[in-house]
Write a protein that holds these residues in place. Structure first.
Motif, PDB file in Angstrom:
ATOM      1  N   VAL A 295       0.848  -1.342   0.208  1.00 38.51           N
ATOM      2  CA  VAL A 295      -0.486   0.437   0.213  1.00 38.51           C
ATOM      3  C   VAL A 295       0.907   1.397  -0.396  1.00 38.51           C
ATOM      4  O   VAL A 295       0.401   2.156  -1.054  1.00 38.51           O
ATOM      5  CB  VAL A 295      -1.106  -0.262   1.325  1.00 38.51           C
ATOM      6  CG1 VAL A 295      -1.693   1.351   1.751  1.00 38.51           C
ATOM      7  CG2 VAL A 295      -1.702  -0.992   0.978  1.00 38.51           C
ATOM      8  N   SER A 296       2.107   0.977   1.088  1.00 38.07           N
ATOM      9  CA  SER A 296       3.165   2.386   0.631  1.00 38.07           C
ATOM     10  C   SER A 296       3.853   2.879  -0.944  1.00 38.07           C
ATOM     11  O   SER A 296       3.962   3.823  -0.915  1.00 38.07           O
ATOM     12  CB  SER A 296       4.186   1.573   1.961  1.00 38.07           C
ATOM     13  OG  SER A 296       4.797   1.066   0.770  1.00 38.07           O
ATOM     14  N   GLN A 303      -3.199   6.165  -0.931  1.00 44.49           N
ATOM     15  CA  GLN A 303      -2.711   5.527   0.127  1.00 44.49           C
ATOM     16  C   GLN A 303      -3.797   5.432   1.262  1.00 44.49           C
ATOM     17  O   GLN A 303      -4.501   4.954   2.666  1.00 44.49           O
ATOM     18  CB  GLN A 303      -1.337   5.738   0.478  1.00 44.49           C
ATOM     19  CG  GLN A 303      -0.748   5.575  -0.472  1.00 44.49           C
ATOM     20  CD  GLN A 303       1.019   5.507   0.067  1.00 44.49           C
ATOM     21  OE1 GLN A 303       1.273   5.516   1.498  1.00 44.49           O
ATOM     22  NE2 GLN A 303       2.218   5.984  -0.767  1.00 44.49           N
ATOM     23  N   ARG A 307      -5.933   3.871   3.907  1.00 48.79           N
ATOM     24  CA  ARG A 307      -5.411   3.409   5.597  1.00 48.79           C
ATOM     25  C   ARG A 307      -6.945   3.965   6.134  1.00 48.79           C
ATOM     26  O   ARG A 307      -7.110   3.323   7.468  1.00 48.79           O
ATOM     27  CB  ARG A 307      -4.799   4.576   5.448  1.00 48.79           C
ATOM     28  CG  ARG A 307      -3.332   3.216   5.170  1.00 48.79           C
ATOM     29  CD  ARG A 307      -2.298   4.406   5.211  1.00 48.79           C
ATOM     30  NE  ARG A 307      -1.240   3.705   5.291  1.00 48.79           N
ATOM     31  CZ  ARG A 307       0.153   4.296   4.299  1.00 48.79           C
ATOM     32  NH1 ARG A 307       0.719   4.924   4.149  1.00 48.79           N
ATOM     33  NH2 ARG A 307       1.372   3.121   3.808  1.00 48.79           N
TER      34      ARG A 307
END
Length: 322
Positions: A295-296, A303, A307
């Motif tokens: 995801v980073s 992102q 999150r």
């Protein structure tokens, strides 16, 4: 009476472990089997019905597990994984060997004149454009204008590259000149694939969590997917286009090859075809079909969205295409 087949078999995933190269190779040897091209519409429709019914919890009477997996691979060889549409026949990966056998054999035989290079590079890049469109990632529709622009830019750029490389043959040895088709194919793949899939680079491809819940569209995922496909396609062509030049350069000095019309082309094509039978599935297997990334590494906004809405998700998954 035999017990009815369980509905718990996970046919969303391949039969073999896709976390290993061997498992992926077994999968792609089945999907790219050239015999799949010979399947009739009735056979494809039958496999489609078996898989569609099974996904809905309906098991065809008398269906065995082996028959289910066979139907799945027939289904996978002919229907797009994202759109579910039946793929263009010559664009399927099972058509790679017979189509490339013909086109590349001609490219490696008729490479000494500009008209021949233009003709066969145009045919090759037109075929590649069909393959790249057919095996794209994502389910977003593509307009006729977008498809036409992509095709013209991809084939023009690839043919121009091939012509530029062909000009080098006048200044190098005959042996080096035989590698021009491979260099042209490698360079053209770097142009054709991104241009035919440019919509993915502009708008992104669907990404999901490990349970196939859709999380959004990512251009970063598209970049990784297309890069992996470019590498696979170049390596796919390398055994068949790098080995025959040495072999044919040696054999051309033999009297039997000089005296037999057409034997040169036949031997060149035979070498390439033999290599391609193995290179196609093995190079497809270099990267998982269901690719993933952290995801980073996604776009900043995506992102944040993931999150906020899915705090436990650390990796996303997507179909990289072929």
């Amino acid at each position: 009476m035999a017990a009815e087949l369980s509905t718990s078999i996970n046919i969303k995933e391949p039969r073999w472990d896709q976390s290993t190269f061997v498992g992926r190779a077994k999968h792609f040897f089945t999907v790219t089997d050239p015999r799949n091209v010979l399947l009739t519409n009735e056979q494809l429709a039958h496999a489609h019905k078996i898989i569609t019914d099974y996904r809905q919890g309906v098991v065809s009477p008398g269906l065995t597990e082996d028959e289910l997996w066979r139907a799945k691979y027939v289904f996978d060889s002919a229907f797009h994984p994202d759109t579910g549409e039946k793929m263009i026949l010559i664009g399927r990966m099972s058509a790679q060997v017979p189509m490339n056998m013909t086109i590349t054999g001609c490219m490696m035989t008729f490479y000494k004149t500009t008209p021949a290079v233009v003709l066969w590079q145009w045919i090759n890049q037109s075929f590649n454009a069909i393959v790249n469109y057919t095996n794209r990632s994502g389910d977003a529709p593509i307009t006729v204008n977008q498809l036409g622009t992509a095709y013209v830019s991809a084939t023009t750029g690839a043919v121009a590259t091939a012509l530029g490389l062909n000009a080098l043959t006048k200044h190098v040895s005959p042996l080096i000149g035989r590698f021009v088709p491979f260099a042209a194919v490698a360079a053209a793949n770097c142009i054709n694939i991104p241009l035919m899939r440019q919509r993915e680079l502009q708008h992104g491809i669907p990404i999901t969590d490990e349970n196939d819940n859709r999380l959004g569209q990512s251009t970063k995922a598209a970049q990784q997917a297309i890069s992996q496909v470019v590498v696979s396609r170049i390596l796919m062509a390398s055994p068949g286009m790098a080995i025959p030049p040495f072999l044919m350069n040696h054999l051309e000095k033999k009297a039997f090859l000089k005296s037999t019309t057409g034997l040169h082309a036949c031997l060149t094509d035979l070498c390439f075809s033999f290599s391609l039978v193995f290179a196609t599935p093995l190079c497809c297997a270099l990267f998982p079909q269901k690719s993933s990334m952290s995801v980073s590494r996604l776009e900043a906004e995506l992102q944040e969205k993931i999150r906020a809405n899915h705090p436990g998700v650390e990796r996303v998954y997507f179909n990289k295409g072929l």
